[in-house]
Design an enzyme around this catalytic site. Structure first.
Site, short mmCIF file in Angstrom:
data_model
loop_
_atom_site.label_atom_id
_atom_site.label_comp_id
_atom_site.label_asym_id
_atom_site.label_seq_id
_atom_site.Cartn_x
_atom_site.Cartn_y
_atom_site.Cartn_z
CG HIS A 2 15.50 9.03 2.75
ND1 HIS A 2 16.63 8.69 3.45
CD2 HIS A 2 15.50 10.37 2.68
CE1 HIS A 2 17.28 9.77 3.80
NE2 HIS A 2 16.62 10.82 3.35
P1 AMP Z 1 17.68 13.72 4.18
O1 AMP Z 1 18.37 12.63 4.94
O2 AMP Z 1 18.36 15.04 4.22
O3 AMP Z 1 17.39 13.32 2.76
O4 AMP Z 1 16.27 13.95 4.84
C1 AMP Z 1 15.74 13.14 5.85
C2 AMP Z 1 14.28 13.44 5.95
O5 AMP Z 1 13.72 12.61 6.96
C3 AMP Z 1 13.98 14.87 6.33
O6 AMP Z 1 13.09 15.43 5.35
C4 AMP Z 1 13.33 14.77 7.70
O7 AMP Z 1 12.31 15.73 7.87
C5 AMP Z 1 12.78 13.36 7.70
N1 AMP Z 1 12.70 12.69 8.99
C6 AMP Z 1 13.57 12.78 10.01
N2 AMP Z 1 13.22 11.95 11.02
C7 AMP Z 1 12.09 11.32 10.60
C8 AMP Z 1 11.23 10.35 11.17
N3 AMP Z 1 11.47 9.86 12.38
N4 AMP Z 1 10.17 9.93 10.46
C9 AMP Z 1 9.92 10.43 9.24
N5 AMP Z 1 10.68 11.35 8.65
C10 AMP Z 1 11.75 11.80 9.30
#
Ligand code: AMP
Ligand code: ZN
Length: 312
Positions: free
Chosen positions: A232
């Site tokens: 992502h």
């Molecule tokens: P990272 O894996 O560290 O790059 O970040 C994961 C991102 O996903 C973080 O910014 C979280 O706030 C976000 N996140 C976690 N769970 C969800 C969800 N269910 N839907 C959308 N965003 C999410």
């Protein structure tokens, strides 16, 4: 939301079980989590990561640990399987690995246990309407939390044939989006030259979203060690004015080289045909707090948060 497929239980003392979210690094050693005070154990003595088949145990500290009786040296790694015992020091501090029930213990990305979460053994549909296994049961290839948000009209901002853009559920700034490919891509490591067009599209569509907010500056990038398994791209406004931005780790994950610019990943995959991760990224999360606009050092997050809004 992360799934805990495994947990470690202290075999010699009654302490709280240590949950191990899938595909996420957990550091254990001396400290409150294990209640161990022995100074031969460093604070981050072992790095653990739940994978299919067990938990990868990577030794960071000096003194030897043992995985099911096999000694580990600094820098080496072994797979600990369910039922086996990990000694944090040779012959001492035994912890046995257990596999959770199929759905496991769920935590959100902020690490909080989601007790009210519906335990679902049904298959979910992915964004293309294909049936996919829930992560708790399956491979860990797909982040269930992000998948759910990709299907949630309230979270979805834009979709194309190849990608979906969603709002970040715990935004770390006034505007924070995630660009997700529809193709299952577990990490940047799996990218190859066939993904150049996709990465370009992710970058382009991410930048288009920013144009809706002309009064904000944005950065686009990937976390060096993401907590969610589906690739992502973060699209984040540079105000960092959000209640969800709480910890040093949050700050440094967006304001050090831990945040890898979208263009860097794109260029590397375009020229090298792959993306090579930097091994030392984890240390960046504990770097001193520093304002991203003027460089001023801050002693803690409340001070930094007060300071950054003076730049708005
Ligand atoms: P990272 O894996 O560290 O790059 O970040 C994961 C991102 O996903 C973080 O910014 C979280 O706030 C976000 N996140 C976690 N769970 C969800 C969800 N269910 N839907 C959308 N965003 C999410
Ligand atoms: Zn400043």
């Amino acid at each position: 939301m992360n799934i805990e497929r495994y947990f470690l239980r202290n075999e010699s003392e009654a302490t709280v079980d240590i949950g191990l979210p899938d595909n996420q690094e957990v550091f254990i050693g001396r400290g409150p989590l294990t209640k161990i005070k022995d100074s031969r154990l460093s604070r981050n003595h072992l790095r653990l990561m739940g994978v299919v088949g067990g938990v990868l145990v990577h030794q960071l500290g000096h003194n030897r640990s043992a995985v099911n009786g096999t000694l580990l040296a600094k820098g080496s790694e072994l797979l600990l399987k369910p039922g086996q015992v990990l000694h944090l020091l040779e012959g001492k501090f035994p912890f046995r690995l257990f596999q959770t029930e199929r759905e496991g213990v769920k935590r959100d990305s902020e690490g909080k246990v989601k007790t009210s979460e519906k335990k679902s053994s049904e298959k979910m549909e992915d964004i293309n309407g294909r049936k996919v296994e829930s992560v708790g049961k399956a491979s860990g290839h797909w982040s269930q939390g992000l998948l759910a948000s990709m299907n949630d009209p309230k979270m979805k901002v834009l979709e194309t044939e190849n990608l979906v853009i969603i709002k970040d559920k715990y935004p770390k700034a006034e505007h924070h989006f995630l660009v997700l490919p529809r193709e299952k891509l577990t990490s940047l490591k799996v990218l190859n030259d066939e993904h150049v067009d996709l990465l370009e599209e992710m970058d382009r569509e991410g930048r288009n979203i920013c144009e809706n907010y002309p009064n904000h500056q944005f950065k686009l990038g990937y976390h060096a060690i993401p907590s969610m398994s589906q690739v992502h791209l973060h699209v984040i406004s540079q105000d960092f004015n959000s209640a969800c931005l709480k910890t040093k780790k949050h700050w440094n994950s967006f304001n050090t080289d831990y945040f890898i610019p979208s263009k860097s990943v794109l260029n590397e995959v375009r020229t090298e045909g792959r993306f090579v991760e930097q091994g030392s990224a984890k240390d960046l999360l504990s770097a001193p707090l520093q304002c991203h606009k003027c460089g001023e050092r801050q002693k803690n997050m409340p001070d930094l948060k007060q300071h950054v809004i003076t730049h708005l």
